[in-house]
Design an enzyme around this catalytic site. Sequence first.
Site, PDB file in Angstrom:
ATOM      1  CB  THR A 186     -10.092   2.749  10.550  1.00 50.80           C
ATOM      2  OG1 THR A 186      -8.927   3.164   9.844  1.00 50.80           O
ATOM      3  CG2 THR A 186     -10.773   1.664   9.772  1.00 50.80           C
ATOM      4  NE  ARG A 192       0.236   3.319  13.075  1.00 49.86           N
ATOM      5  CZ  ARG A 192      -0.689   4.169  13.495  1.00 49.86           C
ATOM      6  NH1 ARG A 192      -0.366   5.106  14.367  1.00 49.86           N
ATOM      7  NH2 ARG A 192      -1.918   4.091  13.050  1.00 49.86           N
ATOM      8  CE  LYS A 223      -7.604   7.078   3.233  1.00 58.86           C
ATOM      9  NZ  LYS A 223      -6.128   6.868   3.220  1.00 58.86           N
ATOM     10  CG  ASP A 272     -11.113  17.882  -7.255  1.00 60.03           C
ATOM     11  OD1 ASP A 272     -11.981  18.688  -7.653  1.00 60.03           O
ATOM     12  OD2 ASP A 272      -9.932  18.217  -7.040  1.00 60.03           O
ATOM     13  CG  ASP A 323      -4.719   4.656   1.104  1.00 61.67           C
ATOM     14  OD1 ASP A 323      -5.837   5.090   0.782  1.00 61.67           O
ATOM     15  OD2 ASP A 323      -4.352   4.526   2.287  1.00 61.67           O
ATOM     16  CE  LYS A 360      -2.382   1.907   3.530  1.00 63.03           C
ATOM     17  NZ  LYS A 360      -2.285   3.366   3.342  1.00 63.03           N
TER      18      LYS A 360
HETATM   19  O1  C5P Z   1      -0.220   1.702  10.913  1.00 61.78           O
HETATM   20  P1  C5P Z   1      -1.619   1.261  10.607  1.00 61.78           P
HETATM   21  O2  C5P Z   1      -1.762  -0.247  10.527  1.00 61.78           O
HETATM   22  O3  C5P Z   1      -2.654   1.908  11.492  1.00 61.78           O
HETATM   23  O4  C5P Z   1      -1.843   1.796   9.121  1.00 61.78           O
HETATM   24  C1  C5P Z   1      -3.094   1.858   8.498  1.00 61.78           C
HETATM   25  C2  C5P Z   1      -2.900   2.402   7.123  1.00 61.78           C
HETATM   26  O5  C5P Z   1      -4.174   2.438   6.491  1.00 61.78           O
HETATM   27  C3  C5P Z   1      -2.366   3.825   7.079  1.00 61.78           C
HETATM   28  O6  C5P Z   1      -1.572   3.929   5.907  1.00 61.78           O
HETATM   29  C4  C5P Z   1      -3.612   4.692   6.918  1.00 61.78           C
HETATM   30  O7  C5P Z   1      -3.352   5.876   6.200  1.00 61.78           O
HETATM   31  C5  C5P Z   1      -4.493   3.772   6.088  1.00 61.78           C
HETATM   32  N1  C5P Z   1      -5.945   3.991   6.187  1.00 61.78           N
HETATM   33  C6  C5P Z   1      -6.617   3.994   7.384  1.00 61.78           C
HETATM   34  N2  C5P Z   1      -7.970   4.167   7.430  1.00 61.78           N
HETATM   35  C7  C5P Z   1      -8.653   4.314   6.291  1.00 61.78           C
HETATM   36  C8  C5P Z   1      -7.985   4.303   5.056  1.00 61.78           C
HETATM   37  C9  C5P Z   1      -6.617   4.122   5.039  1.00 61.78           C
HETATM   38  O8  C5P Z   1      -6.001   3.821   8.425  1.00 61.78           O
HETATM   39  N3  C5P Z   1      -9.969   4.415   6.324  1.00 61.78           N
END
Ligand code: C5P
Length: 230
Positions: free
Chosen positions: A118, A208, A61, A64, A59, A30
């Site tokens: 999320t 993470r 998003k 526009d 990703d 991603k």
């Molecule tokens: O580090 P972590 O597992 O929380 O990363 C989640 C990834 O998913 C990050 O890159 C974040 O930008 C992305 N993301 C998210 N929630 C969304 C869409 C994308 O956390 N709804």
Amino acid sequence: MELCVALDLPSAEENLALAESLKDYNVWMKVGFRAYIRDGKPFIEALKTINPDFRIFLDLKLYDIPNTMADAAEEIAKLGVDMFNIHASAGAVAMKTVMERLSSYEKRPLVLAVTALTSFSEETFRMIYEKGIDEKAEQFARMGYENGLDGVVCSTFESRAIKNATSHDFLTLCPGIRPFGEDAGDQQRVATLELAHEEGVDYPVVGRPIYKAQDPKQKVEEILKVMAAF
Ligand code: C5P
């Protein structure tokens, strides 16, 4: 279920080193704002050089006016990535315009709509959308389904209801996965791998817990092992 690894490290070198360590695994990569804004198209190409079979989810998003989104979607398709996303709140016309524009591509990327980020709690979501997460996410998902999108980005907790409201084949990609209950960080609605499986999640996104692990490769191996047993 296919694992999607978030490349959110502070430099291209670190992200590419992470990708290099995972090159033997069948995973999605991603590429988010941070990496794409900084490292752009050459970074996508570098990932493909490491492993031509890596599938890439851009990703960004998009949000526009419909024509601008369709223009961007077309440029994304030309990059040769396998999946990208738009914000569902851009609306039905934007969704339709994007899908129409991509229809001439023989091998177009999958297109997902972001329902509720999320990181939103129920309260912070309501302040913006004036509806609960469950209700709005389902409504956004139906809109995406009716306008030809391939799936949605949602939390694990909406995955089942969204599939019930659309189709079992309508894809759910879910960030906020803490495979074995690791630290949530800024995510509000986190789920383990096991729960993601129970809720029918197609793509668990893990950032993470992988890139901050002492041994990211080992962590991915553990995750894939659990997924293989589902
Ligand atoms: O580090 P972590 O597992 O929380 O990363 C989640 C990834 O998913 C990050 O890159 C974040 O930008 C992305 N993301 C998210 N929630 C969304 C869409 C994308 O956390 N709804």
